[in-house]
Design a protein around this motif. Structure first.
Motif, short mmCIF file in Angstrom:
data_model
loop_
_atom_site.label_atom_id
_atom_site.label_comp_id
_atom_site.label_asym_id
_atom_site.label_seq_id
_atom_site.Cartn_x
_atom_site.Cartn_y
_atom_site.Cartn_z
N SER A 23 0.83 -1.19 0.00
CA SER A 23 0.00 0.00 0.00
C SER A 23 0.87 1.24 0.00
O SER A 23 2.06 1.20 0.31
CB SER A 23 -0.93 0.02 1.21
OG SER A 23 -0.18 0.05 2.42
N ILE A 24 0.24 2.37 -0.34
CA ILE A 24 0.93 3.66 -0.40
C ILE A 24 0.25 4.59 0.59
O ILE A 24 -0.96 4.84 0.49
CB ILE A 24 0.84 4.24 -1.83
CG1 ILE A 24 1.51 3.28 -2.83
CG2 ILE A 24 1.46 5.63 -1.89
CD1 ILE A 24 1.16 3.57 -4.26
N PRO A 25 0.97 5.10 1.58
CA PRO A 25 0.35 5.94 2.61
C PRO A 25 0.16 7.37 2.12
O PRO A 25 0.95 7.88 1.32
CB PRO A 25 1.37 5.91 3.75
CG PRO A 25 2.69 5.75 3.04
CD PRO A 25 2.41 4.87 1.85
N PRO A 26 -0.89 8.05 2.59
CA PRO A 26 -1.03 9.47 2.25
C PRO A 26 -0.02 10.29 3.04
O PRO A 26 0.11 10.11 4.26
CB PRO A 26 -2.47 9.78 2.69
CG PRO A 26 -2.77 8.80 3.77
CD PRO A 26 -2.00 7.55 3.42
N LEU B 112 7.08 8.58 -3.83
CA LEU B 112 8.35 8.25 -4.48
C LEU B 112 9.44 9.22 -4.07
O LEU B 112 10.58 8.82 -3.81
CB LEU B 112 8.18 8.25 -6.00
CG LEU B 112 7.30 7.13 -6.57
CD1 LEU B 112 6.93 7.45 -8.02
CD2 LEU B 112 8.00 5.79 -6.48
N ALA B 113 9.12 10.51 -3.97
CA ALA B 113 10.10 11.51 -3.58
C ALA B 113 10.54 11.30 -2.14
O ALA B 113 11.74 11.36 -1.82
CB ALA B 113 9.53 12.91 -3.76
N ALA B 114 9.58 11.05 -1.25
CA ALA B 114 9.91 10.85 0.16
C ALA B 114 10.70 9.57 0.36
O ALA B 114 11.67 9.53 1.13
CB ALA B 114 8.63 10.80 0.99
N THR C 137 13.24 9.11 4.16
CA THR C 137 12.39 9.28 5.34
C THR C 137 10.96 9.50 4.92
O THR C 137 10.67 10.31 4.04
CB THR C 137 12.84 10.49 6.18
OG1 THR C 137 14.20 10.31 6.58
CG2 THR C 137 11.97 10.65 7.42
N ILE C 138 10.04 8.76 5.55
CA ILE C 138 8.62 8.93 5.27
C ILE C 138 7.90 9.20 6.59
O ILE C 138 7.97 8.40 7.52
CB ILE C 138 8.02 7.70 4.59
CG1 ILE C 138 8.62 7.53 3.19
CG2 ILE C 138 6.50 7.82 4.50
CD1 ILE C 138 8.08 6.35 2.43
#
Length: 227
Positions: free
Chosen positions: A112-115, A187-189, A194-195
């Motif tokens: 999954s991809i987090p907001p 993708l940038a983070a 670091t996310i």
């Protein structure tokens, strides 16, 4: 609903589906492939298998929600629309597009991809990734993808683009634009190492505020792209 009001609603739906399709094309979120549909009772109205920039009301196709086969001119991947309508009675519209950011994000995670920003929360607590790159050209392939979507409003199809949902075609398109942004930010983070994700309270607040914000985003997208 009277016959006359039903006819007006149907005409309005057709206008919105066409505008949604043309806007997706103007935004560059679809190429020669992609489609938009709206639920109308026990059927759906969907754009045909053409470039969405060329969509018009007289090209739209009606498909019964209980179809075992697809009518002529219906996109081969209309099965994903049908599958979502069958498992999500709250969904009234589905957009299918191929943002390049979704290909990239789906390639680096199979879950999954987090907001990472507030507007991204309007896609769901997370954006699930369906780990199957096959075309959604049968009920057997589309149904598992609809279940992967769960109660989210966006789904990345690994190697095959994305799907978004809404209470209207405009909301589905607005969410597709937000999904493109969400994938790019992820993708940038991730590249930065670091996310920092949103908290559950932050996500809940943004989701509660979503309907009027999606209205405003759709009005902006539709106006600025000349549709």
């Amino acid at each position: 609903m009277t016959v006359q009001s039903a006819d007006r609603a149907s005409a309005s739906d057709a206008t919105e589906v066409v505008a949604a399709g043309r806007t997706l094309a103007a935004l560059g979120l679809v190429g020669p492939f992609g489609h938009v549909s709206v639920r109308q009772g026990d059927r759906m109205l969907i754009t045909p298998a053409i470039d969405l920039a060329q969509a018009s009301k007289d090209t739209l196709v009606e498909v019964p929600l209980d179809s075992a086969s697809l009518p002529a001119r219906t996109p081969g991947e209309a099965w994903i629309h049908l599958a979502i309508y069958r498992v999500r009675p709250d969904v009234r519209s589905v957009a299918r597009a191929i943002p390049e950011s979704a290909f990239a994000a789906g390639a680096v995670t199979s879950r999954s991809i987090p907001p990472l920003h507030g507007q991204g929360a309007m896609l769901g607590e997370t954006v699930p990734v369906h780990d199957d790159a096959r075309l959604m050209r049968s009920a057997d392939i589309a149904e598992p993808a609809a279940h992967t979507l769960g109660d989210a409003d966006a789904l990345v199809l690994r190697g095959n683009g994305a799907v978004t949902t809404g209470s209207s075609p405009g909301h589905a398109v607005a969410r597709m634009r937000l999904l493109d942004t969400t994938c790019r930010l992820y993708l940038a983070a991730r590249g930065a190492g670091t996310i920092r994700t949103l908290t559950s309270e932050e996500i809940a607040g943004w989701r509660a505020a979503a309907p009027p914000l999606l209205d405003r985003l759709w009005a902006h997208l539709r106006r600025t792209d000349g549709v």
